[in-house]
Design an enzyme around this catalytic site. Structure first.
Site, PDB file in Angstrom:
ATOM      1  N   TYR A 101      82.479  28.885  13.000  1.00 17.32           N
ATOM      2  CA  TYR A 101      82.666  28.311  13.163  1.00 17.32           C
ATOM      3  C   TYR A 101      84.275  27.501  12.887  1.00 17.32           C
ATOM      4  O   TYR A 101      84.194  26.470  14.251  1.00 17.32           O
ATOM      5  CB  TYR A 101      81.179  27.700  12.854  1.00 17.32           C
ATOM      6  CG  TYR A 101      79.988  28.027  12.839  1.00 17.32           C
ATOM      7  CD1 TYR A 101      79.898  28.933  14.526  1.00 17.32           C
ATOM      8  CD2 TYR A 101      78.883  27.820  12.429  1.00 17.32           C
ATOM      9  CE1 TYR A 101      78.641  29.146  14.627  1.00 17.32           C
ATOM     10  CE2 TYR A 101      77.472  28.179  12.955  1.00 17.32           C
ATOM     11  CZ  TYR A 101      77.641  28.974  14.202  1.00 17.32           C
ATOM     12  OH  TYR A 101      76.106  29.153  14.061  1.00 17.32           O
ATOM     13  N   GLU A 127      69.325  28.793   7.717  1.00 15.44           N
ATOM     14  CA  GLU A 127      69.578  28.608   6.932  1.00 15.44           C
ATOM     15  C   GLU A 127      69.186  26.957   5.529  1.00 15.44           C
ATOM     16  O   GLU A 127      69.478  27.152   4.577  1.00 15.44           O
ATOM     17  CB  GLU A 127      71.486  27.728   7.263  1.00 15.44           C
ATOM     18  CG  GLU A 127      72.233  26.974   6.300  1.00 15.44           C
ATOM     19  CD  GLU A 127      73.756  27.743   7.092  1.00 15.44           C
ATOM     20  OE1 GLU A 127      74.318  28.171   5.863  1.00 15.44           O
ATOM     21  OE2 GLU A 127      73.845  27.698   8.267  1.00 15.44           O
TER      22      GLU A 127
END
Lengths: 391, 391, 378
Positions: A128, A244
């Site tokens: 990312y 997450e």
């Protein structure tokens, strides 16, 4: 209102504890350290063991070989892994990505990746962050340009965790440079052995090299490796965050350090008196324990909300904020409590508490940075939580 | 580099100390309290005495009857006022305005106001803050419209200190609504007995009513009451800050309260042991003492720079920020040190330290708000001091 | 009241700053951390040639007869650069101990060489107890039959012991006396039989060692000061060391602040520099204010020393205050650098790690506040 777990959940925790105590004892940990697993935060051999116990796919739907665990079971599992300091940086990525493939993958993708992930044969890393896209992730610049049946990827990813030991990268790219920045992002699964990828290890302050810089130069990726539709990447990224959020592991690891600190203060005398009898030490220990308790309660609230099908974005930010800050506070205050010898590295016999706090001070630097900095969490709480306007 | 005063300066401090110890001793304070002077934040009796010592005009040029003191002498004087708990809000404002008249007033204005101010016959209040112009003062809306030889004033001022006992208001008004906001402001001296002015007392959390709301409804003010030029009011207001920046009065107060607190902790036993022997108490006292020392050093640095002709805007913000935050910290930690009886009002024999800290907790609420809130000071430091861009 | 530095001090500061920029950028710090010597002897000689080692030493020992304020100026600039050198160990801890306790022979023998950078001294004070109090000294000095003493014990975290030419060992001599009145100081040759020096790896990467003393024989001539009279000397030297180190920590904090400011002004996220966010501005404004506070606490203490006034309370307060500030600044610095703050290849982490080490050395906030409380008569 109830602050305990069900009997089944307690039994599950017991089962995991037993497993970890047996398979991840001092001996196993030492062997992993000797194998250099510490530096990359990942023990391949233990990862295999988790796979054999079917503990890698546990939140996937049963039809894909998962155990269909709810966020609560996941939280228990993560907590125990954290408490026992299991070195496995990829299981979480695997869990997150495997789960995302279950939800968004094509049938071919599911067939191709899920069995290998569940068996611990393959690892994913997440691509990312970029040099110019950190907190402002949506401004990422790595491009994927269509060319026949393939995309050609060019760009740089940084602070990538586990890229040096992974097989695939879950890569966020820009496929439409003209669209608004959240709407031109596409996620690919990229084979890290593809030509044009170079991986440069980054050495961190905690003497690890779990993070890397990944450079993509004209890397060709087949179209069928797109996950969840072209230009729909931001949606996938946001959904993956839900998982997450169940990361109770880090906090549990620090809970353990706190317990060890209390033990140390009981055993260690200064001027003939156990440290734990020093009023200043007592104040700080109890303060840390109270904050740890509060952080755990917020983390559980997140999971409770998830198990009710709610999206706990604000409580998740509170949990991330308080957990990350607390990790550092335990490290800093803990080091102070240990006195002068606290500054000595754990490799020396003169280190205090085997240098655990000295290490923790260095190691927790990214805990208020990665996965949304404390500043971003506060922005979320202020904006989404309280409806305060953007500055 | 030298961290002490000259002999003359030390002698001056002694002179001020002697004066205040004599004229503002417990007895005098008690009388002032009985006369209701403490609540209104100004003791006319003391003011007369200060005036007769020539201490109201102390920084004015000698040709206007002042003593021509430099910022250093001013700082010493202010510090002693703080140490001796002199309520100096109204007095301070009067002093600041007198100084401004010396610099910006016409000869007629000087003749009309200065002798009375110096003699303690006249008090001024300042009319700056409005309901919609607090930290963003330049956006003030009180209108002064020209009408022949007069201006007609309409608007509301809030948190005005001392308007109920002052003769005049030093009033900031908007005279050009079309100009950029800093360039359309003019300052007038307004007789508070003018028709159309209503004064509503505001009662604060510290049981005082030193502040007021002033409403101006078609109040006519002669043109010659304008100070400085038309639309140049912002410049006057900014210049007056020079004196406002002498912020040693809180330092004096901190020192005094800490001395009292230390005395109390020496005399008071808990579980048979003097409080001052408690390791936690010692830590906190020394910490407060050190911070008080640091805040004083910064406030002196401001004055040192002023005495060199420099404009210490950033250090002044640091002094205001650290000094006012510390006032609250001393009050809050001090109250904690005193234990449960700390919450009892000073009027009770059961109060701890005569309720000094309980009162201070309430009284200091405004310290981090008025004369530039802490947030504004941080903006000044970040912007002018650290060169950070505006958000 | 005068917050200004003298022209000579301004010049000194500018020269040290320039020296650090040209000769010892952070790349040098990085290199020295990996290097087992831990400092560059060539630079050390240059420092000596510039007369910076002996700034506050009397002229008769080759010094400049300057004031402790000069030392503070140099330490602040060295702190900015995180300059790796034996300056603190040799010129301050070691040299000042000899200056205060040595007899004429010892001073004439050692100090000119210290000032010229030819001899490196260090003070072996702390032990496994981690204490900076007299009661923490357990190393023993037993009178030897033929005169002199025999030393036994372990000294921990002795700065630059690995390259020292002479150690000053603080030991408990036998005989009657309280913890404070039975401490003596001995000059020990690190190559003497029974001395072992083992470098320790510490969080900041600075070079500090364990010094083992096993039946180490010390000649009578190497007693520094009087038998049993060592502790007041150590106390004075610790005061000076705390002030010098506070100045160094102020310099380090300021450098970390400036490095962070530079980063947040240039790091673009969400369409502009992140330094425009008040979340960052206010935290840095608070820290700038705290650093400014710490600076003057340190300089006032340095001034008190230079005036010969008692400075123990001021020294402890300065060290306590800056310890807290430096760690908070170091933490904000790595935080605002985002992922780069965690990576070794970036420089900001040096300040973070140094802050944590400096906080613990010479007593942390708690220890120093307690000492100040005692000095204040509480």
């Amino acid at each position: 209102m109830r602050f305990n777990f069900t009997e089944e959940q307690d039994a599950l925790r017991r089962e995991i504890k037993d497993f970890l105590e047996k398979e991840w004892g001092e001996e196993a940990r030492r062997r992993a350290e000797e194998a250099g697993d510490m530096a990359s935060d990942h023990s391949p051999s233990f990862h295999q063991k988790l796979a054999r116990r079917k503990l890698l796919a546990l939140n996937w739907p049963k039809e894909y070989g998962g155990r269909g665990w709810t966020p609560i079971e996941m939280a228990i599992f993560n907590e125990e892994l954290g408490y026992y300091g299991v070195l496995s940086n990829c299981y979480r990525n695997t869990m997150i990505i495997g789960s995302a493939i279950c939800h968004f993958g094509t049938d071919e993708q599911k067939k191709k990746y899920l069995p290998d992930l569940a068996a611990g044969r393959k690892l994913f890393c997440i691509g990312y962050t970029e040099p110019n896209a950190g907190s402002d992730l949506a401004s990422l610049e790595t491009t994927a340009a269509e060319d026949g049946d393939e995309y050609v990827v060019n760009g740089v990813k940084v602070f990538n965790t586990g890229g040096h030991i992974a097989d695939y990268c879950w890569l966020a790219t820009r496929t439409d440079p003209d669209a608004p920045k959240h709407k031109g992002i596409t996620v690919f699964m990229v084979d890290l052995k593809s030509p044009g990828i170079s991986i440069r290890p980054l050495y961190n302050v905690a003497d690890g090299h779990g993070q890397s810089e990944l450079v993509f130069q004209d890397v060709r990726v087949p179209k069928e490796n797109i996950v969840g539709g072209r230009n729909r990447g931001w949606y996938l990224i946001a959904k993956a965050l839900d998982i997450e959020r169940i990361n109770t592991g880090v906090r549990a690891r620090h809970q353990r350090v706190l317990e060890e600190l209390v033990e140390y203060c009981k055993e260690t005398k200064r001027n003939g008196i156990p440290l734990i009898k020093d009023p200043l030490v007592r104040q700080q220990i109890v303060q840390l324990c109270t904050e740890a308790k509060a952080a755990r309660l917020i983390a559980y609230k997140v999971i409770y909300q998830q198990s009710k099908g709610e999206i706990p974005d604000v409580s998740a930010s509170m949990a991330k904020l308080s957990g990350g800050e607390l990790s550092q506070k335990i490290a800093y205050l803990g080091m102070q409590l240990l006195g002068l010898r606290s500054i000595i590295h754990g490799s020396s016999k003169w280190s205090a508490m085997e240098g655990k706090l000295e290490y923790m001070v260095r190691e927790t630097i990214p805990h208020t940075v990665g996965a949304g900095t404390s500043e971003i969490q506060r922005t979320v709480i202020a904006g989404r939580g309280f409806g305060l306007p953007r500055g | 580099m030298r961290f002490k005063f000259t002999e003359q300066q030390d002698a001056l401090r002694r002179e001020v100390k002697d004066f205040l110890e004599k004229e503002w001793d417990e007895e005098a304070q008690l009388r002032a309290e009985e006369a209701g002077e403490l609540a209104s934040g100004h003791s006319p009796t003391l003011h007369q005495k200060v005036a007769s010592k020539g201490l109201v005009a102390l920084n004015w040029p000698t040709e206007y009857g002042g003593r021509g003191w430099t910022p250093i002498e001013m700082a010493i004087f202010a510090e002693e006022l703080g140490y001796h708990k002199v309520l100096d809000g109204v007095y301070r404002n009067t002093m600041i305005i007198g100084n401004s008249i010396c610099h910006f007033g016409t000869d007629e204005q000087k003749k009309k106001y200065l002798p009375d101010i110096a003699a303690g016959k006249t008090l001024f209040s300042i009319g700056y803050t409005e309901p919609n112009a607090g930290s963003d003062l330049a956006s003030l809306e009180t209108r002064a419209a020209e009408d022949g030889d007069e201006y007609v004033i309409n608007g509301v001022k809030v948190f005005n200190t001392g308007g109920h006992i002052a003769s005049y208001c030093w009033l900031a008004t908007r005279t050009d609504p079309d100009a950029p906001k800093h360039r359309g402001i003019s300052v007038f001296i307004v007789d508070l007995k003018s028709p159309g002015i209503t004064i509503r007392p505001l009662h604060n959390v510290a049981d005082g009513h030193g502040q007021n709301e002033l409403v101006f409804q078609d109040v006519r003010v002669p043109k010659e009451n304008m100070v400085g030029e038309k639309n140049r009011g912002w410049y006057l207001m900014a210049k007056a800050l020079d004196i406002e920046r002498i912020r040693t009065s809180p330092s004096g107060r901190h020192q005094r309260v800490l001395e009292m607190l230390i005395e109390y902790c020496k005399e008071t036993k808990r579980n048979g042991i003097p409080l001052i022997k408690d390791p936690l108490v010692r830590q906190q006292i020394v910490q407060l003492y050190t911070e008080a020392k640091a805040a004083r050093l910064i406030s002196y640095k401001v004055i040192y720079q002023q005495s060199k002709g420099e404009i210490p805007d950033v250090p002044a913000s640091m002094a205001k920020l650290s000094g006012s935050e510390l006032s609250q910290k001393i009050a809050h930690l001090g109250m904690q040190l005193l234990g449960p009886r700390s919450i009892i009002h000073g009027s009770s024999k059961w109060s701890a330290m005569n309720g000094e800290l309980e009162h201070m907790v309430r009284e200091t609420i405004t310290y981090t708000i008025s004369a530039g809130a802490s947030e504004i000071q941080r903006m000044v430091i970040a912007g002018r001091g650290l060169g950070l861009p505006r958000g | 009241m005068d917050y200004g530095f003298s022209e000579a001090q301004e010049l000194l500061r500018a020269s040290v700053k320039e020296f650090m920029v040209n000769e010892a950028p952070l790349a040098h710090v990085r290199e020295m951390e990996e290097n087992s010597t831990g400092f560059a002897p060539g630079l050390w000689r240059k420092l000596a040639q510039l007369d910076w080692i002996g700034l506050d030493y009397p002229e008769k020992y080759a010094g400049l007869d300057g004031s402790f304020l000069d030392v503070a100026v140099v330490m602040e600039e060295m702190g900015r650069a995180l300059f790796p050198s034996p300056y603190f160990a040799s010129a301050i801890l070691g040299g000042h101990t000899v200056l205060a306790a040595g007899n004429d022979n010892q001073k004439e023998d050692l100090l000119p060489k210290v000032v010229r950078g030819e001899t490196i001294l260090t003070l072996a004070l702390t032990e496994p107890s981690g204490s900076y109090e007299a009661s923490g000294v357990e190393t023993t000095a037993t009178a030897a039959s033929g005169g002199g003493h025999v030393l036994n014990g372990t000294k921990l975290l002795v700065p630059f012991a690995h390259v020292a030419d002479r150690l000053i060992v603080v030991a408990r001599s036998d005989g009657q006396g309280t913890a404070e009145t039975s401490i003596s100081l001995f000059l020990v040759d690190p190559k003497a039989a029974g001395v072992t020096i083992t470098p320790l790896r510490i969080i900041s990467g600075e070079k500090q060692s364990e010094v083992g003393l096993q039946n180490v024989k010390v000649a009578a001539a190497d007693l520094l000061g009087t038998l049993g009279g060592g502790w007041p000397v150590v106390g004075d030297v610790l005061d000076k060391a705390k002030v010098a180190m506070s100045a160094e920590m102020v310099g380090g904090s300021q450098a970390a602040l400036e490095m962070t400011l530079n980063y947040v002004k240039n790091r673009i996220q969400f369409g502009g520099p992140i330094g425009r966010f008040q979340a960052i501005q206010h935290r840095l404004a608070d820290l700038a204010t705290d650093i400014e506070s710490a600076r003057w606490l340190a300089y006032e203490a340095a001034w008190e020393i230079s005036e010969g006034q008692p400075a123990s309370a001021a020294a402890s307060m300065a060290k306590a205050f800056i310890s807290d500030v430096y760690v908070r600044m170091g933490r904000a610095a790595v935080q605002f650098h985002g992922g780069y703050g965690y990576m070794k290849e970036f420089d900001v982490q040096f300040y973070f790690r140094r802050a944590k080490a400096s906080e613990a050395i010479l007593g942390d906030q708690y220890a120093n506040r307690e000492l100040a409380a005692q000095q204040m008569g509480l």
